[in-house]
Motif scaffolding. Structure first.
Motif, mmCIF file in Angstrom:
data_model
loop_
_atom_site.group_PDB
_atom_site.id
_atom_site.type_symbol
_atom_site.label_atom_id
_atom_site.label_comp_id
_atom_site.label_asym_id
_atom_site.label_seq_id
_atom_site.Cartn_x
_atom_site.Cartn_y
_atom_site.Cartn_z
ATOM 1 N N ILE A 197 0.892 0.584 -8.493
ATOM 2 C CA ILE A 197 1.309 1.649 -9.399
ATOM 3 C C ILE A 197 2.086 2.688 -8.595
ATOM 4 N N SER A 198 2.967 3.400 -9.241
ATOM 5 C CA SER A 198 3.713 4.449 -8.545
ATOM 6 C C SER A 198 2.783 5.614 -8.219
ATOM 7 N N PRO A 199 3.099 6.404 -7.185
ATOM 8 C CA PRO A 199 2.272 7.581 -6.890
ATOM 9 C C PRO A 199 2.168 8.531 -8.087
ATOM 10 N N GLU A 200 3.277 8.697 -8.819
ATOM 11 C CA GLU A 200 3.252 9.593 -9.983
ATOM 12 C C GLU A 200 2.327 9.055 -11.072
ATOM 13 N N GLY A 201 2.375 7.727 -11.282
ATOM 14 C CA GLY A 201 1.504 7.125 -12.287
ATOM 15 C C GLY A 201 0.043 7.244 -11.908
ATOM 16 N N CYS A 202 -0.255 7.013 -10.635
ATOM 17 C CA CYS A 202 -1.631 7.151 -10.153
ATOM 18 C C CYS A 202 -2.117 8.588 -10.283
ATOM 19 N N ALA A 203 -1.248 9.554 -9.927
ATOM 20 C CA ALA A 203 -1.616 10.972 -10.029
ATOM 21 C C ALA A 203 -1.879 11.374 -11.471
ATOM 22 N N ALA A 204 -1.064 10.839 -12.393
ATOM 23 C CA ALA A 204 -1.246 11.175 -13.805
ATOM 24 C C ALA A 204 -2.582 10.665 -14.337
ATOM 25 N N ILE A 205 -3.048 9.532 -13.802
ATOM 26 C CA ILE A 205 -4.322 8.971 -14.250
ATOM 27 C C ILE A 205 -5.506 9.687 -13.600
ATOM 28 N N ALA B 64 1.218 13.584 -6.728
ATOM 29 C CA ALA B 64 1.774 12.323 -6.225
ATOM 30 C C ALA B 64 1.639 12.169 -4.706
ATOM 31 N N PRO B 65 1.851 13.232 -3.896
ATOM 32 C CA PRO B 65 1.669 13.057 -2.445
ATOM 33 C C PRO B 65 0.265 12.595 -2.065
ATOM 34 N N GLU B 66 -0.767 13.183 -2.712
ATOM 35 C CA GLU B 66 -2.136 12.740 -2.424
ATOM 36 C C GLU B 66 -2.347 11.300 -2.882
ATOM 37 N N ALA B 67 -1.777 10.966 -4.023
ATOM 38 C CA ALA B 67 -1.908 9.600 -4.531
ATOM 39 C C ALA B 67 -1.259 8.602 -3.585
#
Length: 322
Positions: free
Chosen positions: A226-234, A242-245
């Motif tokens: 999954i993209s970092p942005e997608g992971c962060a959103a979840i 997103a950086p932490e993801a």
């Protein structure tokens, strides 16, 4: 080629501007020796570049992987391969411009080469669907892979996609089934396969051409479910995380080699592949040739056994009995 800097590269750009200003203002002054000052700043630029790129975070590598000036599939075709003949269509629905493929030569190997292509402007991105293939792209890829098997040609795939296209039309034409069939069929193709993640390796969109005897990654690419942005959103309910993801996902090449997901990391030119397309292509060519030579020495049965075991062992962990 003027390279657009990323945010973390701004200190390098400031030093380069400073050096240009010195050269411009003191040009023609015979009473002043520019060399010591210019050399001092050039050394500072090199040291700053080295420090930044030796300590890149996972999120910074994602940004480099997405850089608009990073070489894409067709750039590598031009600079690392020869005799490319593009082949079109899946013989079922149509052609997919986001998944160009065809016959080519790399070194002494005639091969089938398949990849995902992005665009650098709006018109090209619309043509290439932003590098997100439709079902017919994966079916075209499988058609050419079966042709490669029939004529005993090795297969090289270059992965660079944020993910397969999730639109209604793609779902109607069974995008998930097309990817699943590719994964199954690539596992049993009786010809060598080498895959390289050259930019983004997004989820099933990447896996649809990513089952291979050797899976390599450029050092500033990423490969993730999954993209970092997608992971962060979840997980964090906001894409600002997103950086932490990116750190948590272990999606960069260096981490994935440790995890056994990929087999090797391909060096990039200083600052990233977008700074020197030809040098990046030379590094990729050398790595692909070494991988093809290694796999080609195996018998077909041994090659298939190793390919099967490679993917079966992913995710296996050892735990002590309580």
């Amino acid at each position: 080629m003027k390279v657009h800097p990323l945010e973390f590269e701004k200190p390098i750009v400031e030093l380069e501007h400073k050096m240009e200003d010195i050269k411009k203002h003191l040009l023609g002054r015979k009473d002043i020796d520019l060399n010591p000052e210019v050399q001092k700043i050039a050394a500072k630029i090199e040291a700053t570049r080295r420090e930044i790129h030796l300590n890149l975070t996972a999120w910074q590598r994602v940004q480099i992987a997405r850089h608009i000036q990073r070489p894409f599939f067709l750039d590598y075709i031009q600079n690392a391969f020869t005799d490319f003949i593009e082949l079109h269509g899946d013989r079922l629905f149509g052609d997919d411009a986001s998944m160009p493929a065809g016959l080519a030569t790399i070194g002494d190997f005639k091969c089938v080469v398949i990849g995902q292509q992005k665009g650098r402007d709006v018109k090209e991105n619309l043509l290439r669907n932003f590098g997100s293939p439709h079902p017919e792209g994966y079916r075209k890829a499988l058609r050419l892979m079966r042709m490669a098997e029939r004529f005993s040609l090795p297969i090289v795939t270059l992965i660079d996609t944020p993910g397969a296209f999730p639109g209604v039309g793609a779902e109607e034409r069974h995008i998930a089934e097309a990817i699943a069939v590719n994964i199954r069929e690539m596992m049993i193709l009786r010809t060598p396969i080498v895959s390289v993640v050259i930019g983004e390796g997004g989820s099933g969109g990447a896996l649809g051409i990513g089952v291979a005897d050797r899976v390599l990654m450029l050092e500033n690419s990423y490969y993730s479910v999954i993209s970092p942005e997608g992971c962060a959103a979840i997980l964090w309910k906001h894409r600002k995380h997103a950086p932490e993801a990116a750190e948590a996902l272990k999606l960069n090449a260096q981490e994935l080699v440790k995890l056994g997901v990929v087999d090797g990391v391909i060096q990039e030119p200083p600052g990233g592949a977008h700074h020197d397309h030809q040098a990046a292509a030379d590094f990729l060519k050398d790595a692909v040739l070494k991988a093809l030579q290694s796999v080609s020495r195996l018998s077909t049965e041994k090659m298939l056994e190793q390919r099967y075991n490679k993917f079966r062992q992913m995710g296996v962990t050892a735990t002590e009995a309580l």
